[in-house]
Design a protein around this motif. Structure first.
Motif, PDB file in Angstrom:
ATOM      1  N   ALA A 238       0.838  -1.201   0.000  1.00 58.46           N
ATOM      2  CA  ALA A 238       0.000   0.000   0.000  1.00 58.46           C
ATOM      3  C   ALA A 238       0.870   1.247   0.000  1.00 58.46           C
ATOM      4  CB  ALA A 238      -0.897  -0.015   1.237  1.00 58.46           C
ATOM      5  N   GLY A 239       0.311   2.347  -0.561  1.00 59.39           N
ATOM      6  CA  GLY A 239       1.002   3.640  -0.523  1.00 59.39           C
ATOM      7  C   GLY A 239       0.910   4.255   0.867  1.00 59.39           C
ATOM      8  N   LYS A 240       1.341   5.512   0.972  1.00 58.96           N
ATOM      9  CA  LYS A 240       1.403   6.153   2.294  1.00 58.96           C
ATOM     10  C   LYS A 240      -0.004   6.411   2.864  1.00 58.96           C
ATOM     11  CE  LYS A 240       3.301   8.651   5.616  1.00 58.96           C
ATOM     12  NZ  LYS A 240       4.013   8.022   6.704  1.00 58.96           N
ATOM     13  N   LYS A 241      -0.861   7.027   2.027  1.00 61.27           N
ATOM     14  CA  LYS A 241      -2.182   7.423   2.528  1.00 61.27           C
ATOM     15  C   LYS A 241      -3.202   6.376   2.090  1.00 61.27           C
ATOM     16  CE  LYS A 241      -5.107  11.411   2.918  1.00 61.27           C
ATOM     17  NZ  LYS A 241      -5.758  12.459   2.209  1.00 61.27           N
ATOM     18  N   VAL A 242      -3.819   5.712   3.071  1.00 57.30           N
ATOM     19  CA  VAL A 242      -4.607   4.516   2.761  1.00 57.30           C
ATOM     20  C   VAL A 242      -6.034   4.630   3.289  1.00 57.30           C
ATOM     21  CG1 VAL A 242      -4.667   1.997   3.009  1.00 57.30           C
ATOM     22  CG2 VAL A 242      -2.492   3.171   3.094  1.00 57.30           C
ATOM     23  N   LEU A 243      -6.990   4.145   2.472  1.00 55.09           N
ATOM     24  CA  LEU A 243      -8.377   4.013   2.931  1.00 55.09           C
ATOM     25  C   LEU A 243      -8.701   2.528   3.035  1.00 55.09           C
ATOM     26  CD1 LEU A 243     -11.156   5.373   3.562  1.00 55.09           C
ATOM     27  CD2 LEU A 243     -11.736   4.990   1.155  1.00 55.09           C
ATOM     28  N   VAL A 244      -9.078   2.083   4.241  1.00 52.40           N
ATOM     29  CA  VAL A 244      -9.511   0.684   4.420  1.00 52.40           C
ATOM     30  C   VAL A 244     -11.032   0.679   4.378  1.00 52.40           C
ATOM     31  CG1 VAL A 244      -9.527  -1.317   5.961  1.00 52.40           C
ATOM     32  CG2 VAL A 244      -7.480   0.126   5.828  1.00 52.40           C
ATOM     33  N   HIS A 263       1.743   4.162   8.080  1.00 53.61           N
ATOM     34  CA  HIS A 263       0.897   4.666   7.001  1.00 53.61           C
ATOM     35  C   HIS A 263      -0.095   5.648   7.626  1.00 53.61           C
ATOM     36  CE1 HIS A 263       1.995   1.766   3.741  1.00 53.61           C
ATOM     37  NE2 HIS A 263       2.412   1.078   4.784  1.00 53.61           N
ATOM     38  N   ASP A 264      -0.659   6.491   6.761  1.00 53.76           N
ATOM     39  CA  ASP A 264      -1.679   7.436   7.203  1.00 53.76           C
ATOM     40  C   ASP A 264      -3.024   6.783   6.856  1.00 53.76           C
ATOM     41  OD1 ASP A 264      -3.521   9.441   7.275  1.00 53.76           O
ATOM     42  OD2 ASP A 264      -2.301  10.933   6.261  1.00 53.76           O
ATOM     43  N   VAL A 265      -3.743   6.288   7.883  1.00 56.88           N
ATOM     44  CA  VAL A 265      -4.861   5.363   7.635  1.00 56.88           C
ATOM     45  C   VAL A 265      -6.227   5.940   8.021  1.00 56.88           C
ATOM     46  CG1 VAL A 265      -5.691   2.987   8.008  1.00 56.88           C
ATOM     47  CG2 VAL A 265      -3.252   3.492   8.255  1.00 56.88           C
ATOM     48  N   THR A 266      -7.207   5.693   7.146  1.00 54.04           N
ATOM     49  CA  THR A 266      -8.615   5.991   7.444  1.00 54.04           C
ATOM     50  C   THR A 266      -9.412   4.709   7.217  1.00 54.04           C
ATOM     51  OG1 THR A 266      -8.342   8.250   6.634  1.00 54.04           O
ATOM     52  CG2 THR A 266     -10.606   7.445   6.806  1.00 54.04           C
ATOM     53  N   VAL A 267     -10.379   4.465   8.111  1.00 55.74           N
ATOM     54  CA  VAL A 267     -11.261   3.294   7.944  1.00 55.74           C
ATOM     55  C   VAL A 267     -12.676   3.815   7.694  1.00 55.74           C
ATOM     56  CG1 VAL A 267     -12.275   1.287   9.107  1.00 55.74           C
ATOM     57  CG2 VAL A 267      -9.893   1.875   9.516  1.00 55.74           C
ATOM     58  N   ILE A 268     -13.349   3.225   6.709  1.00 54.00           N
ATOM     59  CA  ILE A 268     -14.751   3.597   6.460  1.00 54.00           C
ATOM     60  C   ILE A 268     -15.632   2.383   6.721  1.00 54.00           C
ATOM     61  CG2 ILE A 268     -14.554   3.231   3.928  1.00 54.00           C
ATOM     62  CD1 ILE A 268     -16.509   5.661   3.671  1.00 54.00           C
ATOM     63  N   LYS A 305     -19.619   3.496  -4.445  1.00 51.94           N
ATOM     64  CA  LYS A 305     -18.772   3.494  -5.641  1.00 51.94           C
ATOM     65  C   LYS A 305     -17.296   3.520  -5.218  1.00 51.94           C
ATOM     66  CE  LYS A 305     -18.309   5.915 -10.011  1.00 51.94           C
ATOM     67  NZ  LYS A 305     -18.829   6.977 -10.877  1.00 51.94           N
ATOM     68  N   PHE A 306     -16.508   2.717  -5.934  1.00 51.99           N
ATOM     69  CA  PHE A 306     -15.059   2.713  -5.670  1.00 51.99           C
ATOM     70  C   PHE A 306     -14.335   3.498  -6.773  1.00 51.99           C
ATOM     71  CE2 PHE A 306     -16.205  -0.773  -2.971  1.00 51.99           C
ATOM     72  CZ  PHE A 306     -15.178  -0.932  -2.058  1.00 51.99           C
ATOM     73  N   TYR A 307     -13.347   4.282  -6.385  1.00 51.49           N
ATOM     74  CA  TYR A 307     -12.412   4.902  -7.327  1.00 51.49           C
ATOM     75  C   TYR A 307     -11.031   4.369  -6.977  1.00 51.49           C
ATOM     76  CZ  TYR A 307     -16.169   8.353  -7.914  1.00 51.49           C
ATOM     77  OH  TYR A 307     -17.369   8.963  -8.133  1.00 51.49           O
ATOM     78  N   GLU A 308     -10.074   4.601  -7.880  1.00 53.07           N
ATOM     79  CA  GLU A 308      -8.710   4.157  -7.572  1.00 53.07           C
ATOM     80  C   GLU A 308      -8.174   4.867  -6.338  1.00 53.07           C
ATOM     81  OE1 GLU A 308      -5.858   4.186 -10.718  1.00 53.07           O
ATOM     82  OE2 GLU A 308      -7.074   2.835 -11.956  1.00 53.07           O
ATOM     83  N   ASP A 309      -8.678   6.081  -6.086  1.00 55.42           N
ATOM     84  CA  ASP A 309      -8.113   6.883  -4.989  1.00 55.42           C
ATOM     85  C   ASP A 309      -9.120   7.113  -3.862  1.00 55.42           C
ATOM     86  OD1 ASP A 309      -9.846   8.605  -6.250  1.00 55.42           O
ATOM     87  OD2 ASP A 309      -8.542  10.354  -6.028  1.00 55.42           O
ATOM     88  N   GLY A 310     -10.212   6.335  -3.809  1.00 57.18           N
ATOM     89  CA  GLY A 310     -11.161   6.539  -2.712  1.00 57.18           C
ATOM     90  C   GLY A 310     -12.525   5.970  -3.024  1.00 57.18           C
ATOM     91  N   VAL A 311     -13.541   6.518  -2.356  1.00 59.60           N
ATOM     92  CA  VAL A 311     -14.904   5.983  -2.528  1.00 59.60           C
ATOM     93  C   VAL A 311     -15.938   7.108  -2.506  1.00 59.60           C
ATOM     94  CG1 VAL A 311     -14.442   3.742  -1.441  1.00 59.60           C
ATOM     95  CG2 VAL A 311     -15.203   5.664  -0.013  1.00 59.60           C
ATOM     96  N   GLU A 322     -17.995  12.131  -0.936  1.00 58.61           N
ATOM     97  CA  GLU A 322     -16.806  11.475  -1.503  1.00 58.61           C
ATOM     98  C   GLU A 322     -15.677  11.541  -0.491  1.00 58.61           C
ATOM     99  OE1 GLU A 322     -15.599  13.126  -5.228  1.00 58.61           O
ATOM    100  OE2 GLU A 322     -16.917  11.775  -6.362  1.00 58.61           O
ATOM    101  N   SER A 323     -14.892  10.475  -0.433  1.00 57.69           N
ATOM    102  CA  SER A 323     -13.658  10.514   0.353  1.00 57.69           C
ATOM    103  C   SER A 323     -12.576  10.027  -0.595  1.00 57.69           C
ATOM    104  CB  SER A 323     -13.788   9.608   1.588  1.00 57.69           C
ATOM    105  OG  SER A 323     -12.628   9.720   2.381  1.00 57.69           O
ATOM    106  N   ARG A 324     -11.743  10.940  -1.104  1.00 57.77           N
ATOM    107  CA  ARG A 324     -10.773  10.579  -2.143  1.00 57.77           C
ATOM    108  C   ARG A 324      -9.403  11.167  -1.823  1.00 57.77           C
ATOM    109  NH1 ARG A 324     -13.685  10.883  -7.947  1.00 57.77           N
ATOM    110  NH2 ARG A 324     -11.682   9.956  -8.502  1.00 57.77           N
ATOM    111  N   GLY A 325      -8.471  10.948  -2.711  1.00 55.15           N
ATOM    112  CA  GLY A 325      -7.127  11.495  -2.519  1.00 55.15           C
ATOM    113  C   GLY A 325      -6.198  10.524  -1.806  1.00 55.15           C
ATOM    114  N   TYR A 326      -6.585   9.218  -1.768  1.00 58.28           N
ATOM    115  CA  TYR A 326      -5.743   8.205  -1.111  1.00 58.28           C
ATOM    116  C   TYR A 326      -4.778   7.603  -2.137  1.00 58.28           C
ATOM    117  CZ  TYR A 326      -9.313   8.596   2.468  1.00 58.28           C
ATOM    118  OH  TYR A 326     -10.168   9.093   3.433  1.00 58.28           O
TER     119      TYR A 326
END
Ligand SMILES: Cc1cc2nc3c(=O)[nH]c(=O)nc-3n(C[C@H](O)[C@H](O)[C@H](O)COP(=O)(O)OP(=O)(O)OC[C@H]3O[C@@H](n4cnc5c(N)ncnc54)[C@H](O)[C@@H]3O)c2cc1C
Ligand SMILES: Cc1cc2nc3c(=O)[nH]c(=O)nc-3n(C[C@H](O)[C@H](O)[C@H](O)COP(=O)(O)O)c2cc1C
Ligand code: SF4
Length: 378
Positions: A238-244, A263-268, A305-311, A322-326
């Motif tokens: 995983a990269g530095k900023k991660v969405l689980v 890592h800089d982690v967010t859980v949804i 919806k999933f994006y490469e950089d968030g949801v 939206e939560s993006r930029g991961y």
């Protein structure tokens, strides 16, 4: 009172030593002593007069005898999961044990099979391993097949998050018991109906486990989305900023695993709270990890919806956000049973049994319990 896996064995030794210095009556200590060597040292060094084994006595009542005979490798360890013993006690049920499926069946010792059978066990997770040694100990001719190059199944992955390493002791003890009993183990062999036709077993035990649950959500199949099991297994990074995505037990522990590695982690999570399915004693420490590693939570959020950089997600009021930029998105929305063989082989062999996550993805306690129930009667 019953320290969870994350608390190491003999955690209270220093305090016990202080008490021993302060009194002139015998001092008995207790608390997550699994390894008899450490307990013996406590007494030899005069830090306590006696050491009591609580849950380790449930996991392996013969442990003191094995220690005396210097057969520590034969020991079945308590992994301090609290699933079979304390959880059942609180629920008013008889206690059982995740690592020791024989607990509670002392009055019904394993009976030798009347007629030794040729048994194929498919899958080298904890269900397959325990079914294999139990069937072998009853006199059957047992071969265990594992598709991959390593045994232990998903419990091996369960051991990677912070503080859960003792789970490997369970897997090691199961592999050792299979080897010692003489179970034939075939690695890198994905069992197919053709192999079963060739082998002509009398009995097949299907323990093929589970796979990542892929819900019908737009973008979920994007190859950039990392499956949590691949991350824990070191197959994807995983990269530095991660969405689980998914804040149940596995998602939260994956978040802690990443947090520990800075890592800089967010859980949804869909529910209003993360880790809702985690046993209280474990959750206390898991939530401390969240605090220590600054893991952020987005709860009450239905991912649509999933994006490469968030949801994109919806809250209870129907509003979309939206939560993006991961840098990476990790999928951890659960597992579903993987049982591709049962239907295809049921007419090829006299008896077919399905155990563990292959029935429905649950926990290891169910896997070892079902292994015992099947392997003790075939
Ligand atoms: C990250 C994570 C953490 C977890 N944490 C916990 C926990 O703390 N406590 C707990 O109780 N449970 C936990 N679980 C759940 C637990 O791991 C499972 O319930 C348990 O592993 C189920 O065991 P099983 O043997 O049925 O299946 P699995 O462990 O999935 O094993 C199945 C095995 O079958 C093999 N296989 C599949 N198809 C074939 C084939 N055709 N031929 C040969 N081999 C095949 C697979 O390669 C695999 O090794 C966790 C799960 C995960 C993923
Ligand atoms: C299923 C279960 C029931 C227990 N019941 C009691 C009890 O009734 N009274 C008590 O003082 N301790 C009780 N304990 C606590 C144990 O005596 C022991 O202190 C505790 O499990 C910690 O030791 P361990 O880490 O070796 O398991 C219980 C423990 C378990 C697992
Ligand atoms: S159920 Fe878990 S905590 Fe309880 S004795 Fe067995 S391994 Fe230990």
């Amino acid at each position: 009172m019953w320290a969870p896996t994350v608390i190491h064995g003999g955690f209270s030794a220093a305090e016990v030593e202080e008490i021993k210095r302060a009194v002139n009556i015998p001092v008995i200590t207790v608390g997550r002593y699994t390894e008899p060597q450490f307990a013996e040292l406590m007494v030899k060094e005069g830090r306590a007069d006696l050491v009591a084994f609580g849950r380790q006595s449930l996991a392996d009542p013969a442990m003191p005898k094995k220690a005396q005979e210097e057969r520590l490798e034969d020991m079945t360890p308590c992994i301090a999961c609290l699933q079979g013993c304390v959880a059942n006690m609180y629920a008013g049920n008889p206690v059982c044990c995740l690592t020791n499926p024989f607990l509670g069946h002392e009055a019904e010792p394993l009976e030798k099979a009347e007629e030794p059978k040729k048994v194929m066990v498919i899958g080298g997770g904890v269900a397959g391993l325990s079914a294999a040694f139990i069937a072998k100990e009853r006199g059957h001719e047992v071969t265990l097949y594992e598709a991959g190059d390593v045994l232990g199944g998903n419990m091996r992955l369960a051991a990677y998050p912070p503080g859960k390493g003792d789970i490997t002791n369970m897997i090691r003890s199961y592999i050792h018991r299979c080897q010692k009993d003489g179970v034939k183990i075939v690695m890198n062999c994905e069992v197919t109906p053709e192999l079963i036709k060739e082998e002509k077993p009398d009995s097949v035990i299907i323990a093929t486990g589970s796979k990542t649950l892929i819900l019908p959500i737009e973008g979920i199949d994007n190859p950039a989305i990392i499956h949590g099991s691949d991350l824990l297994d070191g197959k994807r990074a995983a990269g530095k900023k991660v969405l689980v995505v998914g804040g149940g037990m596995v998602g939260c522990e994956t978040a802690a695993f990443l947090g520990e590695q800075e890592h800089d982690v967010t859980v949804i999570e869909f529910r209003d709270t993360v880790g809702a399915d985690v046993i209280h004693e474990h959750r206390v420490y898991l939530m401390k990890d969240f605090e220590d590693y600054g893991i952020r939570e987005i709860t009450g959020a239905k991912v649509c919806k999933f994006y490469e950089d968030g949801v994109e997600y919806e809250t209870a009021d129907g509003v979309r956000h939206e939560s993006r930029g991961y840098d990476s998105v990790i999928l951890s929305m659960g597992f579903r049973n993987y049982n591709p063989l049962e239907e295809k082989i049921k007419d090829l062999v006299p008896e077919t049994h399905v155990i563990g996550d292959a029935i429905r993805a649950r926990r290891a306690l169910d896997a070892t319990k079902e292994a015992y129930e099947v392997a003790s009667r075939i």
